[in-house]
Design an enzyme around this catalytic site. Structure first.
Site, short mmCIF file in Angstrom:
data_model
loop_
_atom_site.label_atom_id
_atom_site.label_comp_id
_atom_site.label_asym_id
_atom_site.label_seq_id
_atom_site.Cartn_x
_atom_site.Cartn_y
_atom_site.Cartn_z
N ASP A 341 0.82 -1.22 0.00
CA ASP A 341 0.00 0.00 0.00
C ASP A 341 0.86 1.27 0.00
O ASP A 341 1.91 1.30 0.64
CB ASP A 341 -0.85 -0.05 1.29
CG ASP A 341 -2.01 0.90 1.25
OD1 ASP A 341 -2.11 1.67 0.29
OD2 ASP A 341 -2.83 0.84 2.19
N ASP A 451 -6.40 -6.73 -1.87
CA ASP A 451 -6.81 -6.52 -0.49
C ASP A 451 -8.29 -6.09 -0.41
O ASP A 451 -8.90 -5.68 -1.41
CB ASP A 451 -5.90 -5.46 0.16
CG ASP A 451 -5.70 -5.71 1.66
OD1 ASP A 451 -6.54 -6.39 2.28
OD2 ASP A 451 -4.70 -5.21 2.19
N CYS A 495 -6.46 -11.18 0.10
CA CYS A 495 -6.17 -10.58 1.41
C CYS A 495 -7.42 -9.81 1.81
O CYS A 495 -8.12 -9.26 0.96
CB CYS A 495 -4.97 -9.64 1.28
SG CYS A 495 -4.54 -8.79 2.81
N ASP A 517 -3.03 -10.60 9.49
CA ASP A 517 -2.11 -9.49 9.74
C ASP A 517 -1.28 -9.74 10.99
O ASP A 517 -0.33 -9.02 11.25
CB ASP A 517 -2.89 -8.18 9.91
CG ASP A 517 -3.22 -7.54 8.56
OD1 ASP A 517 -2.71 -8.03 7.53
OD2 ASP A 517 -3.97 -6.54 8.55
C1 GLA Z 1 -4.23 -4.78 5.13
C2 GLA Z 1 -3.37 -5.98 4.79
C3 GLA Z 1 -1.92 -5.68 5.11
C4 GLA Z 1 -1.47 -4.46 4.35
C5 GLA Z 1 -2.39 -3.28 4.65
C6 GLA Z 1 -2.08 -2.11 3.77
O1 GLA Z 1 -4.28 -4.59 6.49
O2 GLA Z 1 -3.82 -7.11 5.46
O3 GLA Z 1 -1.12 -6.78 4.80
O4 GLA Z 1 -1.46 -4.74 2.98
O5 GLA Z 1 -3.75 -3.61 4.47
O6 GLA Z 1 -2.89 -1.04 4.02
#
Ligand code: GLA
Length: 710
Positions: A341, A451, A495, A517
């Site tokens: 991100d 995601d 994700c 996470d």
């Molecule tokens: C989510 C994903 C993380 C990361 C963040 C980025 O939480 O699970 O691995 O990519 O977003 O904002």
């Protein structure tokens, strides 16, 4: 294999059988269990007749509301006049070619099924159930659909994908529940003559309650799962007459589907498996997912060791910093660098830019050339996107506020400062396909992390009411179908704030999913064990991150973090370039070790070991010929004065002699010889406590073993 005799059908897999009788008003489940041999058609003595009250014949494979069965129905249909009764009669029964449902992903690899068709005369409906046995994985699938042949518009208010009714009321109900950063924790409770539910209400399969569910009692287990990513519900209801009904399908909460004349509604495919224990069901399910759900070029292709910058940099990175991490990744032996991100729009915080999938050039220095530079180092390049979302602070929102999921006149609920796009709209679907395609083309990315960081609220857009949730998921699948067809070589990793959408639907498009996470080794052991109860290790993204851990604050040794992450698809998620030299050297050895045994570790038969709530736990992956195995054992509690913990290995060839080694750096050190049978009776973990990490208050101790058959 499917064999029909009279109104009986026997469906068999390598070790199990399913016996069905096509009765006039409902099909009956006569048997689900160990493989039947001999003259199975002599089933009259086990065939269910009437329950204690003489009302309904038990063990039916569907149960429409409207008769004398007052348990949870599998089917509730509201006619135009408001009535809700349906009476079905057998139309046809026999082996047939499987139907391909419109818009929903399904398992593949078998072409024929047992098809049962039942007609509802008054309403003009046809209900079809198709059962397919998967020989190699001892699993069955069930596809159920309803067609409105000629009637007035009817509304489907409940429509289970599968109903199984089993003899006995002494079952336990096991589910895999949690939340963000603690997904798929195993919970078991006795049914005790009552009713249990496992359901999601978030619009996705959710971190709260995974759709995989188990019914168990001593010597027997039945697992069910859905090829679906939306709201699901599984109910187990036991009653006094000694039977238990298991229903799984779309959650009827806020669901009402108008079925017009000539239309067919497909319930998501359900899968189920019988085993003598929940562990055996897990083996079946993992094999099934590997062989019949995951598809495309990455199905059995070695998954690359990746380095992701998220926990290393979060949003604050520069091109230089990214390239430094990539250089360190290459030096360590990683194969793929993933830019997470923060690379698009004006994305310096999570308050902005979702939907604006244009290069944040001041930060990246040009995303295409950045990707080229990473590739020039000898790594492949991967990128993060969150295609289903929109920030109110974005150009996209300025241009298309109507694309955001919201209810007119109501301030929409925000989560992580973002709204969702209305995927029920074809224009939105096109936008997503175009923007993702553009990014993949521009960066020539070999990998996409897809995601999804919030739950669904304000479910309103092109579709409305009780159709919204399901139409959203159909929109999502349509988009994923188009993108995976256009970019067949790209490795998609699902994700959803970690593992909030870990399900068989997503796995039809993404061969792997970011498991959680939470990268803390201790907590990951339980998360991965819960996930592996139904999903194979090749589907679980698992990363080594910094210590102390960013989510929990716990410290753990690098070797422990590696041993745990190597239980899934290995990656690293930290600023590798900032690590001390000795840690970088240790990581290089870890990756070299992993690559050497990766085939067995990613695609071998996976058995969980021990118990995550007990003293020790772990996993062993065994090659198909049982000649190589890699086992990781983690001791979770050090008891004073207790030095001698044993690990009971599994899945080995009992009579064969194995050379037993422990991992040491990139290689192994032999510690002795033993037979598979003896190793499964308990391998001593001598000296495991000597490797304590001084920084941890409550350390985990791990050891990795390699077993080679002589
Ligand atoms: C989510 C994903 C993380 C990361 C963040 C980025 O939480 O699970 O691995 O990519 O977003 O904002």
């Amino acid at each position: 294999m499917i064999t029909c005799k009279g109104n009986l059908a026997l469906l068999s897999t390598a070790h199990t059988s399913l016996l069905i009788r096509a009765d006039e008003r409902q099909p009956k489940l006569l048997y689900l269990g160990k493989k039947l041999t001999g003259a199975w058609e002599n089933a009259s003595l086990i065939a269910p007749e009437y329950d204690g009250t003489g009302f309904e014949a038990p063990c039916s494979l569907f149960s429409p509301w409207g008769g004398t069965d007052f348990r949870e129905p599998s089917l509730l249909i509201r006619a135009e006049d408001g009535s809700v009764a349906a009476d079905f009669c057998l139309r046809s029964f026999g082996e047939a070619e499987r139907t391909k449902p419109n818009g929903l992903p399904v398992s593949y690899g078998e072409d024929s099924c047992l098809r049962l068709a039942y007609g509802e005369k008054r309403l003009g409906l046809t209900l079809v159930l198709e059962f397919t046995p998967y020989e190699d994985s001892d699993t069955y699938s069930c596809l159920t659909f309803l067609t409105n042949e000629r009637g007035e518009g009817v509304t489907i208010e409940e429509f289970a994908s599968l109903q199984l009714e089993l003899w006995g009321k002494d079952f336990s109900f096991t589910t895999f529940d949690g939340a963000w950063a603690c997904e798929r924790q195993r919970h078991t409770r006795p049914l005790n003559g009552g009713k249990c539910e496992n359901a999601s209400y978030t619009g996705s399969s959710s971190a709260f309650h995974n759709p995989f569910t188990l019914l168990t009692r001593p010597g027997m287990a039945v697992g069910v799962n859905l090829v679906y990513s939306g709201n699901h519900r599984t109910i187990a209801e036991s009653d006094d007459s000694g039977r238990t009904r298991l229903i799984t399908g779309i959650n009827p909460f806020n669901f009402a589907w108008k079925l017009e004349k000539g239309e067919t509604f497909f319930a998501p495919e359900a899968v189920f498996s019988f085993g003598h224990s929940d562990r055996e069901v897990g083996l079946h399910m993992r094999k099934f997912v590997q062989e019949h759900i995951v598809r495309g070029v990455w199905k059995k292709r070695a998954r690359p060791v990746l380095v992701n910058n998220w926990e290393g940099t979060y949003f604050s990175f520069t091109r230089e910093r990214i390239l430094n991490i990539a250089r360190a990744a290459k030096e360590a032996g990683a194969e793929l660098f993933v830019l997470d991100d923060g690379w698009f729009g004006r994305r310096d915080t999570d308050t902005t830019s979702l939907g604006d999938w244009t290069d944040y050039e001041e930060k990246t220095g040009g995303i295409a050339s950045l990707a080229d530079e990473v590739r020039a180092m000898g790594l492949s390049f991967g990128i993060w996107m969150e295609p289903e979302m929109i920030s109110e602070e974005s150009e996209l929102y300025g241009a298309h506020p109507e694309w955001a999921m919201k209810i007119p006149g109501r301030a929409p609920v925000e989560m992580r400062h973002q709204l969702m796009l209305d995927l029920t709209s074809p224009a939105v679907q096109d936008y997503i396909v175009e923007s993702v395609s553009k990014v993949l083309t521009q960066t020539k990315a070999a990998y996409l992390k897809w995601d999804y960081n919030r739950h669904m609220t304000d479910t309103f857009g092109q579709a409305v009411g009780g159709e919204y949730y399901h139409r959203y998921i159909l929109g999502l699948y349509a988009v994923m179908e188009r993108l995976t067809a256009a970019f067949p070589e790209v490795l998609f990793e699902g994700c959803a704030s970690g593992g909030a959408r870990f399900d068989l639907g997503i796995l039809c498009y993404s061969p792997q999913i970011w498991t959680s996470d939470n990268t803390d080794a201790r907590e990951r052991i339980a998360i991965q064990a819960g996930t592996a109860a139904a999903y194979p290790q090749s589907t679980m993204g698992a990363h080594v991150s910094a210590s102390p851990n960013h989510q929990t604050g716990n410290a753990s040794a690098l070797s422990v973090r590696f041993a745990v992450a190597a239980g899934g698809v290995l990656g690293y998620e930290c600023d590798l370039s900032a690590l001390p030299e000795e840690e970088r050297a240790a990581i290089k050895e870890q990756i070299a070790f992993y690559k050497q045994y990766r085939e067995t570790m990613q695609f071998g038969t996976y058995y969980s070991l021990g118990d995550v709530s007990g003293e020790w736990a772990g996993y062993i992956t065994v090659s198909p010929e049982k000649d190589t195995a890699v086992a990781t054992v983690a001791v979770l509690k050090k008891r004073t004065g207790v030095q001698n913990v044993r690990a009971y290995l599994r899945g080995l060839d009992e009579g064969a002699l194995y050379r037993v080694s422990v991992r040491e750096g990139a290689g192994v050190k032999e510690i002795g010889l033993s037979t598979g049978g003896l190793l499964m009776a308990g391998l001593r973990l001598d000296g495991i406590f000597d490797e304590q990490d001084a920084r941890s208050a409550n350390p985990v101790f791990t050891r990795m073993f390699v077993l080679q058959k002589l």
